[in-house]
Design an enzyme around this catalytic site. Sequence first.
Site, PDB file in Angstrom:
ATOM      1  N   CYS A 167      -8.181   2.550  -3.599  1.00  0.00           N
ATOM      2  CA  CYS A 167      -6.845   3.136  -3.402  1.00  0.00           C
ATOM      3  C   CYS A 167      -6.526   3.265  -1.918  1.00  0.00           C
ATOM      4  CB  CYS A 167      -6.759   4.488  -4.087  1.00  0.00           C
ATOM      5  SG  CYS A 167      -6.884   4.369  -5.886  1.00  0.00           S
ATOM      6  N   HIS A 168      -7.430   3.920  -1.143  1.00  0.00           N
ATOM      7  CA  HIS A 168      -7.145   4.101   0.270  1.00  0.00           C
ATOM      8  C   HIS A 168      -8.324   3.726   1.154  1.00  0.00           C
ATOM      9  CE1 HIS A 168      -4.411   6.760  -2.009  1.00  0.00           C
ATOM     10  NE2 HIS A 168      -3.527   6.228  -1.187  1.00  0.00           N
ATOM     11  N   GLY A 169      -9.285   2.993   0.576  1.00  0.00           N
ATOM     12  CA  GLY A 169     -10.343   2.426   1.393  1.00  0.00           C
ATOM     13  C   GLY A 169     -11.390   3.398   1.884  1.00  0.00           C
TER      14      GLY A 169
END
Lengths: 268, 66
Positions: A232-234
């Site tokens: 999703c956001h690494g």
Amino acid sequence: MISLPKSPLLYAVTQTVANLAKPVGQAVVTQTEKIVVAPQRLVQTSYAMSKLTPTGADRVSVSLCSPAQVRFAHTDVQVPDFSAYRRDGTKDSRASSAPTAAKRQAFTYMFVGGGTMAGAYAAKTVVGEFVSSLSASADVLAMAKIEIKLADIPEGKNMTFKWRGKPLFVRHRTAEEISTEQAVDISQLRHAETDAERVKDPEWLVLLGICTHLGCVPLANAGDYGGYYCPCHGSHYDASGRIRKGPAPLNMEIPEYEFPEEGLLIVG
Amino acid sequence: MSFLNKVYQAVFRRTSTFALAVVTGAFFFERGFDQGAEALFRYVNRGKLYEDVKHQFGGAGEEEEE
């Protein structure tokens, strides 16, 4: 003389029938009055119908030289044409419809059967939804435990289980991973925890597979540290579930678990 | 014509065979309907599904078990 109500419901033909009396003298052709039938009018309302329907007693008077009999003929009454509604096998009124009856019935039953089929599927779905809504309630699920046979998980593999509605990761770590995680310098970590604090048996890592950033489910065996990676956001987690890189603030959560006997894991 | 005739004589004429045909038909209908709906969903959402973007995250070998 004939007096007829002006009605389209009564038709008369001007056909004279000889009466039985024998002529006294020579037959003389006389002009008789022609019966005039009112032209048919279009009846559309019940009011118009009631005005046209004959009421009371109709009188017919007969004399020697006038028609003795009036036959009301119905042959010219038009039968409505239903051919638009008929099936092919019954369009011809002179042909027998019996030989093609099975064809028509099969067609009808096919629709009935198809509808029943779809109805059975819909009923099954409804019942299934209802029965599944009767499953264990949230308070029961909150107490749930899960029993995992560790022999099913090969080394180096991460398996996902559903536990209390959440994904549970059980990772069979390789010796290489264990030594790597134990050698990590804690001072470099965002959320400082040693590997020994996070596992009871170094071979087995048990954690909730929920990213501590916004709650996505990380991917196993991915990311820069060979552990987990949240798409999703690494966020990058190592093979001990510790946050190493990315936006997540904390290490992944470790649930209560125990090894009651060799090769068996109980979480909860 | 004769095909429909045979179907009628073999299946629709008796209630027992008719009900059996409905039940077996419902089985296949369910499969077809579910798969068709799934295919439609995948077609409408093509490019947005996880399968379509999976390769971006590297070879994540993961096994599922309930």
